[in-house]
Design a protein around this motif. Structure first.
Motif, PDB file in Angstrom:
ATOM      1  N   PRO A 286      12.438  -3.424   0.629  1.00 48.24           N
ATOM      2  CA  PRO A 286      12.424  -3.538   1.904  1.00 48.24           C
ATOM      3  C   PRO A 286      11.507  -3.147   2.763  1.00 48.24           C
ATOM      4  O   PRO A 286      10.949  -3.030   3.877  1.00 48.24           O
ATOM      5  N   ALA A 287      11.197  -1.382   2.161  1.00 47.68           N
ATOM      6  CA  ALA A 287      11.140  -0.345   2.509  1.00 47.68           C
ATOM      7  C   ALA A 287       9.447  -0.774   3.015  1.00 47.68           C
ATOM      8  O   ALA A 287       8.959  -0.144   3.745  1.00 47.68           O
ATOM      9  N   GLY A 288       8.510  -0.756   2.329  1.00 45.81           N
ATOM     10  CA  GLY A 288       7.479  -1.350   1.463  1.00 45.81           C
ATOM     11  C   GLY A 288       7.080  -2.743   2.565  1.00 45.81           C
ATOM     12  O   GLY A 288       6.043  -2.457   3.456  1.00 45.81           O
ATOM     13  N   ILE A 289       7.925  -4.037   2.971  1.00 47.13           N
ATOM     14  CA  ILE A 289       7.466  -4.568   4.175  1.00 47.13           C
ATOM     15  C   ILE A 289       7.863  -4.573   5.101  1.00 47.13           C
ATOM     16  O   ILE A 289       7.182  -4.300   6.050  1.00 47.13           O
ATOM     17  N   ARG A 290       8.531  -3.642   5.702  1.00 53.78           N
ATOM     18  CA  ARG A 290       9.133  -3.466   7.029  1.00 53.78           C
ATOM     19  C   ARG A 290       7.485  -1.515   7.505  1.00 53.78           C
ATOM     20  O   ARG A 290       6.873  -1.657   7.870  1.00 53.78           O
ATOM     21  N   TRP A 291       6.688  -0.654   6.150  1.00 53.92           N
ATOM     22  CA  TRP A 291       5.650  -0.537   6.380  1.00 53.92           C
ATOM     23  C   TRP A 291       4.393  -1.486   6.858  1.00 53.92           C
ATOM     24  O   TRP A 291       3.828  -0.249   7.660  1.00 53.92           O
ATOM     25  N   ILE A 292       4.627  -1.753   5.800  1.00 50.48           N
ATOM     26  CA  ILE A 292       3.539  -2.917   6.255  1.00 50.48           C
ATOM     27  C   ILE A 292       3.302  -3.704   7.370  1.00 50.48           C
ATOM     28  O   ILE A 292       2.063  -3.763   8.109  1.00 50.48           O
ATOM     29  N   ARG A 293       4.768  -4.248   7.868  1.00 47.52           N
ATOM     30  CA  ARG A 293       4.559  -4.486   9.130  1.00 47.52           C
ATOM     31  C   ARG A 293       4.208  -3.764  10.287  1.00 47.52           C
ATOM     32  O   ARG A 293       3.513  -4.180  11.005  1.00 47.52           O
ATOM     33  N   THR A 294       4.775  -2.578  10.094  1.00 51.18           N
ATOM     34  CA  THR A 294       4.265  -1.092  11.673  1.00 51.18           C
ATOM     35  C   THR A 294       3.097  -1.164  10.453  1.00 51.18           C
ATOM     36  O   THR A 294       2.628  -0.856  12.324  1.00 51.18           O
ATOM     37  N   LEU A 295       2.112  -0.800   9.969  1.00 52.53           N
ATOM     38  CA  LEU A 295       0.842  -0.796   9.876  1.00 52.53           C
ATOM     39  C   LEU A 295      -0.329  -1.906  10.157  1.00 52.53           C
ATOM     40  O   LEU A 295      -0.605  -2.031  11.164  1.00 52.53           O
ATOM     41  N   MET A 296       0.305  -3.154  10.651  1.00 51.55           N
ATOM     42  CA  MET A 296      -0.359  -4.178  10.972  1.00 51.55           C
ATOM     43  C   MET A 296      -0.202  -3.912  12.647  1.00 51.55           C
ATOM     44  O   MET A 296      -1.145  -4.481  12.957  1.00 51.55           O
TER      45      MET A 296
ATOM     46  N   ALA B  61      -1.748   9.107  -7.885  1.00 57.43           N
ATOM     47  CA  ALA B  61      -2.762   9.420  -7.917  1.00 57.43           C
ATOM     48  C   ALA B  61      -3.681   9.134  -8.984  1.00 57.43           C
ATOM     49  O   ALA B  61      -4.776   8.729  -9.019  1.00 57.43           O
ATOM     50  N   GLU B  62      -2.649  10.407  -9.659  1.00 60.84           N
ATOM     51  CA  GLU B  62      -3.805  10.755 -11.249  1.00 60.84           C
ATOM     52  C   GLU B  62      -2.986   9.274 -12.363  1.00 60.84           C
ATOM     53  O   GLU B  62      -3.481   9.559 -13.508  1.00 60.84           O
ATOM     54  N   ARG B  63      -1.968   8.393 -11.916  1.00 63.89           N
ATOM     55  CA  ARG B  63      -1.420   7.523 -13.017  1.00 63.89           C
ATOM     56  C   ARG B  63      -2.375   6.650 -13.021  1.00 63.89           C
ATOM     57  O   ARG B  63      -3.454   5.856 -12.321  1.00 63.89           O
ATOM     58  N   ARG B  64      -2.855   6.417 -14.291  1.00 60.56           N
ATOM     59  CA  ARG B  64      -3.143   4.790 -14.409  1.00 60.56           C
ATOM     60  C   ARG B  64      -2.535   3.559 -13.631  1.00 60.56           C
ATOM     61  O   ARG B  64      -1.579   3.353 -14.045  1.00 60.56           O
ATOM     62  N   VAL B  65      -3.228   2.718 -13.475  1.00 63.93           N
ATOM     63  CA  VAL B  65      -3.232   1.624 -12.191  1.00 63.93           C
ATOM     64  C   VAL B  65      -2.485   0.246 -13.924  1.00 63.93           C
ATOM     65  O   VAL B  65      -1.587   0.401 -13.012  1.00 63.93           O
ATOM     66  N   ARG B  66      -2.425   0.890 -14.813  1.00 67.42           N
ATOM     67  CA  ARG B  66      -1.952  -0.449 -15.839  1.00 67.42           C
ATOM     68  C   ARG B  66      -0.417  -0.267 -15.604  1.00 67.42           C
ATOM     69  O   ARG B  66       0.400  -1.251 -15.584  1.00 67.42           O
ATOM     70  N   THR B  67      -0.356   0.711 -15.076  1.00 69.16           N
ATOM     71  CA  THR B  67       1.731   1.897 -14.681  1.00 69.16           C
ATOM     72  C   THR B  67       2.339   1.755 -13.517  1.00 69.16           C
ATOM     73  O   THR B  67       3.201   2.369 -13.540  1.00 69.16           O
ATOM     74  N   TYR B  68       0.899   0.832 -13.106  1.00 71.84           N
ATOM     75  CA  TYR B  68       1.193   0.452 -11.257  1.00 71.84           C
ATOM     76  C   TYR B  68       2.501  -0.477 -11.360  1.00 71.84           C
ATOM     77  O   TYR B  68       2.493  -1.117 -12.173  1.00 71.84           O
ATOM     78  N   SER B  69       3.432  -0.767 -10.387  1.00 69.92           N
ATOM     79  CA  SER B  69       4.431  -2.164  -9.768  1.00 69.92           C
ATOM     80  C   SER B  69       4.250  -2.564  -9.465  1.00 69.92           C
ATOM     81  O   SER B  69       2.823  -2.287  -9.125  1.00 69.92           O
ATOM     82  N   LEU B  70       3.981  -3.688  -9.191  1.00 66.82           N
ATOM     83  CA  LEU B  70       3.211  -4.768  -8.086  1.00 66.82           C
ATOM     84  C   LEU B  70       3.451  -3.784  -7.068  1.00 66.82           C
ATOM     85  O   LEU B  70       2.607  -4.650  -6.172  1.00 66.82           O
ATOM     86  N   GLY B  71       4.480  -3.567  -6.346  1.00 64.70           N
ATOM     87  CA  GLY B  71       3.852  -3.021  -5.115  1.00 64.70           C
ATOM     88  C   GLY B  71       3.111  -2.018  -4.515  1.00 64.70           C
ATOM     89  O   GLY B  71       2.506  -1.821  -3.853  1.00 64.70           O
ATOM     90  N   MET B  72       3.017  -0.863  -6.295  1.00 63.63           N
ATOM     91  CA  MET B  72       1.735  -0.036  -5.752  1.00 63.63           C
ATOM     92  C   MET B  72       0.523  -0.940  -6.162  1.00 63.63           C
ATOM     93  O   MET B  72       0.171   0.372  -5.334  1.00 63.63           O
ATOM     94  N   GLY B  73       0.434  -1.473  -7.257  1.00 61.72           N
ATOM     95  CA  GLY B  73      -0.774  -2.283  -6.817  1.00 61.72           C
ATOM     96  C   GLY B  73      -1.384  -2.676  -5.406  1.00 61.72           C
ATOM     97  O   GLY B  73      -2.806  -2.720  -5.474  1.00 61.72           O
ATOM     98  N   GLN B  74      -0.442  -3.366  -5.325  1.00 60.84           N
ATOM     99  CA  GLN B  74      -0.453  -3.484  -3.567  1.00 60.84           C
ATOM    100  C   GLN B  74      -1.137  -2.750  -2.306  1.00 60.84           C
ATOM    101  O   GLN B  74      -1.348  -2.694  -1.901  1.00 60.84           O
ATOM    102  N   ARG B  75      -0.359  -1.280  -2.924  1.00 57.80           N
ATOM    103  CA  ARG B  75      -0.633  -0.361  -1.489  1.00 57.80           C
ATOM    104  C   ARG B  75      -1.608   0.427  -2.237  1.00 57.80           C
ATOM    105  O   ARG B  75      -2.884   0.398  -1.064  1.00 57.80           O
ATOM    106  N   LEU B  76      -2.474   0.191  -3.749  1.00 58.34           N
ATOM    107  CA  LEU B  76      -3.844   0.919  -3.589  1.00 58.34           C
ATOM    108  C   LEU B  76      -4.514  -0.305  -3.049  1.00 58.34           C
ATOM    109  O   LEU B  76      -6.023   0.198  -2.707  1.00 58.34           O
ATOM    110  N   GLY B  77      -4.864  -1.302  -3.460  1.00 62.49           N
ATOM    111  CA  GLY B  77      -5.370  -2.357  -2.811  1.00 62.49           C
ATOM    112  C   GLY B  77      -5.493  -2.265  -1.014  1.00 62.49           C
ATOM    113  O   GLY B  77      -7.053  -2.191  -0.609  1.00 62.49           O
ATOM    114  N   LEU B  78      -4.638  -1.945  -0.726  1.00 62.29           N
ATOM    115  CA  LEU B  78      -4.114  -1.762   1.716  1.00 62.29           C
ATOM    116  C   LEU B  78      -4.888  -0.149   1.423  1.00 62.29           C
ATOM    117  O   LEU B  78      -5.865  -0.184   2.172  1.00 62.29           O
TER     118      LEU B  78
END
Length: 235
Positions: A160-170, A121-138
């Protein structure tokens, strides 16, 4: 409910959406698919009040986006390419979104936990991976605990874990009575989660119905997709 009826959108002399109609119902996950340039992004931008509509209607809970009194409490959206300022921290970005929407600041920590970003949460967004950016958008989309969730390419950059997580969320949002509209190029993944499917090509609906109805006569959703969107199909 999301109701789009006879939606028309033009860019100059070119018509990119031709009387497009789509319904996404509460309690269901609706997949929205089409080739690149089919008009998916234009449809979502019109629905969210980001682009002017040239004809027809696009309604969220019976109202255009711009008429919603508390938009973030009604609809949460993650559009491909949209994100936080790179120099902001994840928490600061969410606090800014919450403050602008009249949402209690305590909700920020709740959604950070929900999307598994509390440790970053305290990291700069520029240091986020693409997947972390997706999670922040969510996380931003979920701040207002909306009944409607609109996701554009939500598994982009997720492992794969993130894909499973977003599927469960939906699925959980739909089971709770929410409306989920998801646009994705990952047809195999969409087939795992979607109840209903709308396929578009060249700004026109080619098929719409339950997953079984759209795939009928084909081996799977991917086969149906290519048959319905190949050059000359439906023309």
């Amino acid at each position: 409910m999301i109701t789009i009826e006879n939606l028309t959108k033009r860019h100059g002399s070119r018509t990119v959406l031709h009387d497009l109609s789509l319904v996404a119902r509460p309690g269901r996950v609706t997949g929205f698919v089409g080739p690149n340039g089919a008009g998916k992004s234009s449809t979502l931008r019109c629905l969210l009040g980001l682009d002017r509509i040239d004809g027809g209607t696009a309604l969220l809970g019976g109202r255009p986006y711009r008429e919603l009194r508390h938009p973030l409490r009604t609809v949460g959206a993650v559009l491909d390419g949209a994100g936080a300022h790179p120099s902001s921290t994840g928490r600061a970005h969410l606090r800014w979104v919450a403050a602008g929407s009249g949402i209690a600041q305590r909700r920020v920590d709740e959604v950070l936990e929900l999307v598994d970003l509390a440790g970053a949460a305290e990291r700069r967004v520029r240091t986020y991976s693409l997947g972390m950016g997706q999670r922040l958008g969510l996380a931003a989309a979920l701040l207002g605990d909306p009944q409607i969730l609109i996701l554009d390419e939500p598994v982009n950059g997720l492992d794969p874990a993130g894909i499973r997580w977003i599927r469960t969320l939906m699925r959980e949002r739909a089971r709770a009575g929410g409306t989920v509209l998801v646009s994705s190029h990952v047809l195999s993944e969409l087939a795992e989660v979607a109840d209903d499917i709308t396929i578009i090509s060249q700004g026109r609906v080619r098929a719409s119905g339950t997953l079984a109805e759209v795939a009928q006569g084909h081996s799977d959703l991917e086969e149906a997709f290519f048959a319905l969107t190949s050059p000359g199909a439906g023309l």
